[in-house]
Scaffold this motif. Structure first.
Motif, mmCIF file in Angstrom:
data_model
loop_
_atom_site.group_PDB
_atom_site.id
_atom_site.type_symbol
_atom_site.label_atom_id
_atom_site.label_comp_id
_atom_site.label_asym_id
_atom_site.label_seq_id
_atom_site.Cartn_x
_atom_site.Cartn_y
_atom_site.Cartn_z
ATOM 1 N N ARG A 1 0.990 -1.192 -0.108
ATOM 2 C CA ARG A 1 -0.059 -0.049 -0.093
ATOM 3 C C ARG A 1 0.818 1.331 0.003
ATOM 4 O O ARG A 1 0.411 2.264 -0.587
ATOM 5 C CB ARG A 1 -1.090 -0.090 0.986
ATOM 6 N N GLN A 2 2.041 1.078 0.551
ATOM 7 C CA GLN A 2 2.854 2.315 0.925
ATOM 8 C C GLN A 2 3.488 2.690 -0.612
ATOM 9 O O GLN A 2 3.934 3.950 -0.854
ATOM 10 C CB GLN A 2 3.978 2.210 1.823
ATOM 11 N N CYS A 3 3.897 1.708 -1.280
ATOM 12 C CA CYS A 3 4.490 2.127 -2.740
ATOM 13 C C CYS A 3 3.593 2.584 -3.700
ATOM 14 O O CYS A 3 4.032 2.963 -4.753
ATOM 15 C CB CYS A 3 5.006 0.502 -3.312
ATOM 16 N N TRP B 1 7.205 8.491 9.468
ATOM 17 C CA TRP B 1 6.521 7.855 8.170
ATOM 18 C C TRP B 1 5.230 8.565 7.870
ATOM 19 O O TRP B 1 5.091 8.937 6.787
ATOM 20 C CB TRP B 1 5.913 6.157 8.447
ATOM 21 N N ALA B 2 4.698 8.795 8.518
ATOM 22 C CA ALA B 2 3.354 9.777 8.318
ATOM 23 C C ALA B 2 3.713 11.219 7.818
ATOM 24 O O ALA B 2 3.319 11.723 6.999
ATOM 25 C CB ALA B 2 2.458 9.628 9.548
ATOM 26 N N TRP B 3 4.827 11.694 8.643
ATOM 27 C CA TRP B 3 5.174 12.982 8.081
ATOM 28 C C TRP B 3 5.670 13.088 6.730
ATOM 29 O O TRP B 3 5.833 14.042 6.232
ATOM 30 C CB TRP B 3 5.899 13.757 9.291
ATOM 31 N N THR C 1 7.397 8.880 -0.183
ATOM 32 C CA THR C 1 8.287 9.555 -0.587
ATOM 33 C C THR C 1 9.704 8.945 -0.452
ATOM 34 O O THR C 1 9.838 7.982 0.214
ATOM 35 C CB THR C 1 8.591 11.295 -0.255
ATOM 36 N N ARG C 2 10.864 9.321 -0.931
ATOM 37 C CA ARG C 2 12.076 8.818 -0.507
ATOM 38 C C ARG C 2 12.379 8.827 0.768
ATOM 39 O O ARG C 2 13.011 8.023 1.490
ATOM 40 C CB ARG C 2 13.277 9.597 -1.436
ATOM 41 N N ALA C 3 12.058 10.197 1.207
ATOM 42 C CA ALA C 3 12.320 10.412 2.632
ATOM 43 C C ALA C 3 11.443 8.845 3.693
ATOM 44 O O ALA C 3 11.961 8.796 4.770
ATOM 45 C CB ALA C 3 11.914 11.790 3.273
ATOM 46 N N THR C 4 10.462 8.658 3.188
ATOM 47 C CA THR C 4 9.553 7.615 3.909
ATOM 48 C C THR C 4 10.439 6.426 3.527
ATOM 49 O O THR C 4 10.473 5.686 4.692
ATOM 50 C CB THR C 4 8.049 7.319 3.024
ATOM 51 N N VAL D 1 -1.236 10.184 12.931
ATOM 52 C CA VAL D 1 -0.938 11.482 12.352
ATOM 53 C C VAL D 1 -1.243 11.511 10.991
ATOM 54 O O VAL D 1 -1.514 12.783 10.760
ATOM 55 C CB VAL D 1 0.908 11.212 12.201
ATOM 56 N N LEU D 2 -1.307 10.571 10.264
ATOM 57 C CA LEU D 2 -2.063 10.670 8.840
ATOM 58 C C LEU D 2 -3.416 11.639 9.161
ATOM 59 O O LEU D 2 -3.943 12.289 8.140
ATOM 60 C CB LEU D 2 -2.008 9.574 8.120
ATOM 61 N N ALA D 3 -4.098 10.896 10.036
ATOM 62 C CA ALA D 3 -5.549 11.315 10.243
ATOM 63 C C ALA D 3 -5.657 12.889 10.661
ATOM 64 O O ALA D 3 -6.349 13.881 10.098
ATOM 65 C CB ALA D 3 -6.192 10.586 11.389
ATOM 66 N N ARG D 4 -4.697 13.238 11.323
ATOM 67 C CA ARG D 4 -4.654 14.569 11.877
ATOM 68 C C ARG D 4 -4.196 15.543 10.742
ATOM 69 O O ARG D 4 -4.859 16.552 10.402
ATOM 70 C CB ARG D 4 -3.563 14.705 13.098
ATOM 71 N N ARG D 5 -3.192 15.222 9.920
ATOM 72 C CA ARG D 5 -2.631 15.771 8.899
ATOM 73 C C ARG D 5 -3.796 16.052 7.803
ATOM 74 O O ARG D 5 -3.860 17.084 7.244
ATOM 75 C CB ARG D 5 -1.373 15.339 8.078
ATOM 76 N N GLY D 6 -4.510 14.810 7.599
ATOM 77 C CA GLY D 6 -5.709 14.924 6.616
ATOM 78 C C GLY D 6 -6.699 15.947 6.986
ATOM 79 O O GLY D 6 -7.358 16.728 5.978
#
Length: 172
Positions: free
Chosen positions: A20-22, A77-79, A96-99, A143-148
């Motif tokens: 899923r991440q890729c 990972w989320a950031w 991303t690459r940073a991920t 973190v993803l839920a908050r950012r979203g």
């Protein structure tokens, strides 16, 4: 047999997450982002062998360090995930690459902790790994839920559609 089942569950969850991440994935806006990590936590807590009975104090220290690494890895990972709203208002995330760097550092730290524990004679079983994975997923999802929720949807605010590219905050 429980050990084999735990290993299979851990491998399946990691494979699902990596696949899923890729690729770009839709991030749902529902409030159930915590369900899979909590199920993994419950399974880990119910299994014997979370703490080595011969080295309880040291085992708890190593487990705590493992959970801290999982928490930081999940948040990192989320950031480092690039978020954007599609024109229809759905939220999409892409690693991303940073991920990938966050993943590699997290895996290296976990391998180091496992090696250190083994050198000290501490047995860490599948439940500890499953618990750390659950903490990682819980931190990432939260973190993803908050950012979203903080990213404005297209058409909100100024009356113009948002561009489909990520906003500055999402670039790493």
């Amino acid at each position: 047999m429980h050990g084999l089942v735990n290993v299979l569950v851990i491998v399946a969850v990691i494979a699902l997450v990596l696949i899923r991440q890729c690729s770009a994935q839709q991030i749902s806006g529902d409030r159930r982002w915590w369900v899979l990590p909590v199920v993994l936590l419950v399974v880990a807590l119910r299994e014997p062998g979370l703490v080595d009975p011969r080295h309880e104090a040291l085992s708890m220290v190593v487990l705590s360090a493992e959970l801290a690494v999982g928490l930081v890895t999940g948040a990192g990972w989320a950031w480092t995930t690039r978020l954007r709203h599609a024109r229809d208002g759905t939220l999409w995330g892409t690693g991303t690459r940073a991920t990938a760097y966050v993943w590699c550092v997290g895996l290296a730290l976990r391998a180091g902790l496992y090696g250190l524990a083994t050198a000290m004679g501490i047995h860490q079983g599948g439940p500890a790994l499953m618990m750390a994975l659950a903490v990682t997923l819980l931190a990432r999802s939260g973190v993803l839920a908050r950012r979203g929720a903080e990213i404005p949807k297209p058409g909100s605010g100024s009356g113009e559609d948002m561009p489909s590219r990520p906003i500055w905050k999402d670039r790493v």
